[in-house]
Design a protein around this motif. Sequence first.
Motif, PDB file in Angstrom:
ATOM      1  N   SER A  47       3.218  41.911 119.055  1.00 31.32           N
ATOM      2  CA  SER A  47       1.933  41.918 119.765  1.00 31.32           C
ATOM      3  C   SER A  47       1.684  40.562 120.424  1.00 31.32           C
ATOM      4  CB  SER A  47       0.826  42.323 118.798  1.00 31.32           C
ATOM      5  OG  SER A  47      -0.361  42.646 119.498  1.00 31.32           O
ATOM      6  N   LEU A  48       0.631  39.853 120.036  1.00 34.43           N
ATOM      7  CA  LEU A  48       0.440  38.483 120.521  1.00 34.43           C
ATOM      8  C   LEU A  48       1.680  37.644 120.238  1.00 34.43           C
ATOM      9  CD1 LEU A  48      -1.182  35.971 121.467  1.00 34.43           C
ATOM     10  CD2 LEU A  48      -2.107  35.844 119.133  1.00 34.43           C
ATOM     11  N   GLY A  49       2.256  37.800 119.051  1.00 30.18           N
ATOM     12  CA  GLY A  49       3.468  37.065 118.708  1.00 30.18           C
ATOM     13  C   GLY A  49       4.629  37.417 119.611  1.00 30.18           C
ATOM     14  N   GLY A  50       4.704  38.667 120.076  1.00 28.14           N
ATOM     15  CA  GLY A  50       5.743  39.060 121.013  1.00 28.14           C
ATOM     16  C   GLY A  50       5.568  38.395 122.357  1.00 28.14           C
ATOM     17  N   LEU A  51       4.337  38.313 122.822  1.00 28.56           N
ATOM     18  CA  LEU A  51       4.042  37.597 124.069  1.00 28.56           C
ATOM     19  C   LEU A  51       4.424  36.128 123.943  1.00 28.56           C
ATOM     20  CD1 LEU A  51       2.687  37.328 126.873  1.00 28.56           C
ATOM     21  CD2 LEU A  51       0.492  37.102 125.665  1.00 28.56           C
ATOM     22  N   LEU A  52       4.064  35.502 122.824  1.00 33.21           N
ATOM     23  CA  LEU A  52       4.425  34.103 122.610  1.00 33.21           C
ATOM     24  C   LEU A  52       5.936  33.927 122.521  1.00 33.21           C
ATOM     25  CD1 LEU A  52       1.657  33.210 120.003  1.00 33.21           C
ATOM     26  CD2 LEU A  52       1.899  32.186 122.280  1.00 33.21           C
ATOM     27  N   ALA A  53       6.617  34.880 121.899  1.00 33.07           N
ATOM     28  CA  ALA A  53       8.072  34.812 121.816  1.00 33.07           C
ATOM     29  C   ALA A  53       8.704  34.838 123.204  1.00 33.07           C
ATOM     30  CB  ALA A  53       8.605  35.964 120.961  1.00 33.07           C
ATOM     31  N   LEU A  57       8.264  42.796 119.715  1.00 28.18           N
ATOM     32  CA  LEU A  57       7.846  44.110 119.229  1.00 28.18           C
ATOM     33  C   LEU A  57       6.451  44.415 119.762  1.00 28.18           C
ATOM     34  CD1 LEU A  57       8.901  43.551 115.493  1.00 28.18           C
ATOM     35  CD2 LEU A  57      10.305  44.527 117.339  1.00 28.18           C
ATOM     36  N   SER A  58       6.349  45.414 120.636  1.00 31.09           N
ATOM     37  CA  SER A  58       5.068  45.762 121.274  1.00 31.09           C
ATOM     38  C   SER A  58       4.345  44.517 121.788  1.00 31.09           C
ATOM     39  CB  SER A  58       4.168  46.528 120.295  1.00 31.09           C
ATOM     40  OG  SER A  58       4.715  47.766 119.946  1.00 31.09           O
ATOM     41  N   PRO A  59       4.993  43.737 122.653  1.00 29.76           N
ATOM     42  CA  PRO A  59       4.361  42.500 123.103  1.00 29.76           C
ATOM     43  C   PRO A  59       3.148  42.753 123.990  1.00 29.76           C
ATOM     44  CG  PRO A  59       6.347  42.926 124.372  1.00 29.76           C
ATOM     45  CD  PRO A  59       6.323  43.934 123.264  1.00 29.76           C
ATOM     46  N   ALA A  60       2.149  41.891 123.872  1.00 29.11           N
ATOM     47  CA  ALA A  60       0.991  41.913 124.767  1.00 29.11           C
ATOM     48  C   ALA A  60       1.412  41.415 126.136  1.00 29.11           C
ATOM     49  CB  ALA A  60      -0.112  41.034 124.196  1.00 29.11           C
ATOM     50  N   GLY A  61       0.569  41.698 127.145  1.00 28.12           N
ATOM     51  CA  GLY A  61       0.768  41.117 128.459  1.00 28.12           C
ATOM     52  C   GLY A  61       1.385  42.023 129.497  1.00 28.12           C
ATOM     53  N   VAL A 101      -4.316  37.313 130.953  1.00 26.83           N
ATOM     54  CA  VAL A 101      -2.872  37.141 130.735  1.00 26.83           C
ATOM     55  C   VAL A 101      -2.098  38.364 131.216  1.00 26.83           C
ATOM     56  CG1 VAL A 101      -1.075  36.984 128.977  1.00 26.83           C
ATOM     57  CG2 VAL A 101      -3.069  35.491 128.856  1.00 26.83           C
ATOM     58  N   ARG A 102      -1.122  38.125 132.045  1.00 30.12           N
ATOM     59  CA  ARG A 102      -0.099  39.110 132.387  1.00 30.12           C
ATOM     60  C   ARG A 102       1.240  38.380 132.333  1.00 30.12           C
ATOM     61  NH1 ARG A 102      -4.399  41.053 132.420  1.00 30.12           N
ATOM     62  NH2 ARG A 102      -5.292  42.728 133.688  1.00 30.12           N
ATOM     63  N   PHE A 103       2.209  38.973 131.673  1.00 28.81           N
ATOM     64  CA  PHE A 103       3.531  38.346 131.644  1.00 28.81           C
ATOM     65  C   PHE A 103       4.314  38.892 132.830  1.00 28.81           C
ATOM     66  CE2 PHE A 103       7.799  37.238 130.385  1.00 28.81           C
ATOM     67  CZ  PHE A 103       7.616  35.996 129.788  1.00 28.81           C
TER      68      PHE A 103
END
Length: 283
Positions: free
Chosen positions: A104-110, A125-129, A210-212
């Motif tokens: 989630s948030l951790g996926g976006l940060l990763a 895993l299911s990253p945000a953004g 935020v958008r990745f």
Amino acid sequence: MTATVSFTIDSPLGPRPTTVAYERKGAGEPLLLLHGIGHHLQAWHPVIDILAAEHDVIAVDLPGFGASEPLPKGVPYSLGTVAPALGALCAALGVERPHVAGNSLGGLLALEMGRSDLVRSVTALSPAGFWTEAERRYAFATLLAMRAGAKALPLPAVRRLSRTAAGRAALTGTIYARPSRRPAEAVVAETLALRDATGFEDTLAAGGSVRFTDDVPGLPVTIAWGTRDRLLLRRQGIRAKHTVPGARLVRLPGCGHVPMNDDPALVSRVVLDTARSVRPVAA
């Protein structure tokens, strides 16, 4: 056992000290584990022992979550602050360019750490953004409702609910496909983590825009999505694949938004396969 480490982070306000809680286990190449918003490092407990058989595993409480201190006053909870702070955390622990897995948030940060060349492989895993604006509003409204529920319930009620399968579903069914598998004590702890997260509102506010949108070239990337994710719908994985075309897109059958509890063996295999795919450095 949870330990803490203090270090200095760069911020728009200049260098600032911060303290982060973490657990470390195993030996081998380092592997950093990052949880989602409102959660804590214990989200990774179902898979830590499997991962530690091959890696020096470091699971962290993100700043403002779990047992970690909030970011210093005035320091934003933005990608541009938190991802470099995680790099500084690794340096403080004597770790250089770990593998990273985040949810989630951790996926976006990763993914941001991968884009910034701070890590050697990324499992998200299911990253945000990767949401549309409507999907983001839905996810944020759901998170706010979960936070309000956690704050409204007195601790005795949380403990009582956690003792039954129906109660565990009521407390955590939004993020787990199989909430009845979650131990009662873990459900209580993560409900309190959501209630007490000092960085929740600031992180949510920072995430509104935020958008990745950047590729993550030059290293192995896996993006995995649970087929029963009720928070970030799995079609967002297709957008993530278009954004990071070299990524491996993996389906997690029967898993919810936080898949580590729903299928520990599958999630562990996805993380380990990503790390194993890194080409060895030539002598």
